[in-house]
Scaffold this motif. Structure first.
Motif, PDB file in Angstrom:
ATOM      1  N   ILE A  95      -8.304 -10.858  -4.724  1.00  0.00           N
ATOM      2  CA  ILE A  95      -6.916 -10.401  -4.705  1.00  0.00           C
ATOM      3  C   ILE A  95      -6.639  -9.761  -3.346  1.00  0.00           C
ATOM      4  O   ILE A  95      -7.370  -8.871  -2.910  1.00  0.00           O
ATOM      5  N   VAL A  96      -5.603 -10.220  -2.685  1.00  0.00           N
ATOM      6  CA  VAL A  96      -5.125  -9.568  -1.469  1.00  0.00           C
ATOM      7  C   VAL A  96      -4.084  -8.540  -1.898  1.00  0.00           C
ATOM      8  O   VAL A  96      -3.058  -8.880  -2.476  1.00  0.00           O
ATOM      9  N   GLU A  97      -4.363  -7.269  -1.630  1.00  0.00           N
ATOM     10  CA  GLU A  97      -3.427  -6.204  -1.970  1.00  0.00           C
ATOM     11  C   GLU A  97      -2.806  -5.671  -0.687  1.00  0.00           C
ATOM     12  O   GLU A  97      -3.519  -5.351   0.266  1.00  0.00           O
ATOM     13  N   GLY A  98      -1.482  -5.624  -0.664  1.00  0.00           N
ATOM     14  CA  GLY A  98      -0.834  -5.203   0.565  1.00  0.00           C
ATOM     15  C   GLY A  98       0.364  -4.307   0.334  1.00  0.00           C
ATOM     16  O   GLY A  98       0.901  -4.230  -0.779  1.00  0.00           O
ATOM     17  N   ARG A  99       0.771  -3.641   1.392  1.00  0.00           N
ATOM     18  CA  ARG A  99       1.957  -2.796   1.336  1.00  0.00           C
ATOM     19  C   ARG A  99       2.640  -2.770   2.691  1.00  0.00           C
ATOM     20  O   ARG A  99       2.027  -3.039   3.728  1.00  0.00           O
ATOM     21  N   VAL A 100       3.912  -2.466   2.659  1.00  0.00           N
ATOM     22  CA  VAL A 100       4.712  -2.289   3.872  1.00  0.00           C
ATOM     23  C   VAL A 100       5.271  -0.884   3.829  1.00  0.00           C
ATOM     24  O   VAL A 100       5.941  -0.490   2.872  1.00  0.00           O
ATOM     25  N   LYS A 101       4.963  -0.108   4.865  1.00  0.00           N
ATOM     26  CA  LYS A 101       5.414   1.280   4.905  1.00  0.00           C
ATOM     27  C   LYS A 101       5.441   1.754   6.360  1.00  0.00           C
ATOM     28  O   LYS A 101       4.546   1.410   7.144  1.00  0.00           O
ATOM     29  N   ASP A 102       6.453   2.518   6.697  1.00  0.00           N
ATOM     30  CA  ASP A 102       6.578   3.094   8.038  1.00  0.00           C
ATOM     31  C   ASP A 102       6.494   2.024   9.131  1.00  0.00           C
ATOM     32  O   ASP A 102       5.872   2.213  10.186  1.00  0.00           O
TER      33      ASP A 102
END
Length: 445
Positions: A95-102
């Motif tokens: 599983i590729v877990e990602g986020r976009v922040k700042d």
């Protein structure tokens, strides 16, 4: 301490493992191809590119992840709230877990757990880092990971696609290899894959054994020198058939890829020597413990194909060459060899390229006709061909082919398959006429 500084460290934040949806009884065949986008999905890529050029970076990401998503398999999750987003991509056992922040996009995959530091493991990862273009190996407390990050301002669709693809496909392959090569490592992050029924595993294992035994027996019945070309076709076609119909993952998939690599390694050895090594590799595979084979049989989702789309005429050329090479075997009544050589053209294409969906579906029709007993054992008795009476269900075959062509006509308007040109006199002539029709299909989108 120097090794530690060469890797990225960060504090771990717990994320609940997702539960994949969908019935475990659904059986699919072949490697996943991301060359299956509908016209509507293709437009989402164009929209993503246009948004990015207009500096609407978050709208560009929305369209990009919508383009990646396969609605039939739900192979990813994505949500955005303003300038913050989270996503998960499912790629085989990872599983590729990602986020976009700042203003930053960060993605990570867990590979294995390492309770005690290992110089050998760290050296392996450092060496592999040199082969990566977008991602890198990292250490998250006791867990080995891979990471990819980029600023939102530079995250154009191409960079996102190739960066996430490298991260997903490399991690899906390396986790099993690392755990098998280093006893100090423990597997992690496999909870999301779907187990398949024990009966299906047993059927696939029995079929694997039967196909290997049958192929090796047929090879032993002919002269290794005079039939070196035909033997090579049998061995490679067997590997491709296992890949397409058994659908191995993990260690078993790696074993199959090693068999294929024996032939395609660029060395000066004669084909008879390579055939010998491939035969020995299949014998080793034949002796693989059943429980190890079972571990490599599970249902998973994918976002990316591990191979690239074919170039112009690539499929047509390999089918044409196979059918030409088949003629001697047909003329000399070696029907078994003739059928496998014709199977090679389609099977090689499926193994080596990310094929358009209609090509994969037509190949599946071909395989259902040539291996009806296997599909029957899986509970999928299509009755397209009866090997006992050597008769075809012509109306069912024509209907299946027409359905495939009609379904994809919007994307491939020049695609034609003339079912009236199919020969039903015997299996060899049918396979020749079927593969010839596939060879001539126009897949201009």
């Amino acid at each position: 301490m120097m090794l530690k500084k060469l890797f990225t460290w960060r504090k771990r934040k717990p994320h609940p493992e997702p539960e994949l949806t969908g019935p475990a009884s659904v059986i699919s065949f072949g490697r996943y191809s991301d060359n299956n986008k509908t016209v509507e999905k293709t437009k989402r890529w164009t929209a993503s590119d246009n948004y990015f050029k207009s500096h609407q970076h978050y709208e560009s990401m929305d369209a990009f992840f919508d383009y990646l998503k396969d609605n039939a398999t739900n192979n990813l999750e994505y949500s955005r709230n303003g300038e913050t987003a989270e996503f998960k991509l499912f790629q085989g056992s990872k599983i590729v877990e990602g986020r976009v922040k700042d203003g930053q996009l960060t993605a990570q995959v867990k590979l294995a757990r390492m309770q005690q530091p290992s110089v050998a493991v760290m050296r392996r990862l450092l060496e592999m880092n040199f082969g990566l273009y977008y991602s890198r190996f990292a250490l998250d407390e006791t867990e080995l990971c891979m990471r990819f990050d980029t600023s939102v301002a530079t995250a154009n669709p191409n960079k996102l696609y190739y960066g996430l693809k490298e991260l997903a496909t490399k991690s899906d392959k390396q986790d099993d290899l690392l755990v098998s090569d280093f006893a100090t490592l423990e597997a992690v992050g496999h909870e999301h894959v779907s187990e398949i029924p024990e009966q299906e595993k047993q059927t696939k294992y029995d079929t694997l054994q039967a196909w290997i035994a049958e192929t090796l027996e047929k090879i032993a019945s002919v002269d290794a020198n005079n039939f070196s070309g035909g033997i090579n076709y049998l061995l490679l076609t067997l590997a491709y058939r296992i890949d397409f119909l058994i659908v191995p993952e993990g260690g078993l998939l790696n074993d199959i890829e090693k068999v294929v690599a024996i032939y395609f390694n660029k060395d000066e050895r004669a084909i008879i020597e390579k055939n010998h090594d491939m035969i020995e590799a299949f014998k080793t595979l034949q002796s693989k413990p059943k429980e190890d084979v079972f571990k490599s049989l599970f249902r998973s989702k994918h976002v990316f194909s591990i191979v690239a789309p074919p170039g112009n005429k690539a499929i047509s050329d390999v089918i044409d060459e196979s059918n030409k090479n088949m003629q001697w075997y047909k003329a000399n009544n070696h029907d078994y060899f003739a059928n496998k050589v014709m199977e090679y053209g389609l099977a090689y294409s499926q193994y080596s390229y990310s094929l358009p969906k209609p090509m994969t579906e037509l190949f599946e029709v071909f395989m259902r006709i040539n291996y009806p007993d296997y599909f029957k054992a899986l509970g999928q008795n299509d009755a397209l061909y009866n090997p006992a009476s050597k008769t075809f269900n012509q109306s069912a075959i024509n209907s299946r082919v027409k359905s495939i062509i009609d379904q994809w006509k919007t994307k491939y308007p020049r695609m034609v398959f003339n079912t009236h040109n199919l020969s039903y006199a015997n299996l060899v002539l049918f396979n020749e006429s079927f593969t010839t029709q596939v060879q001539n299909i126009n897949l201009e989108a």
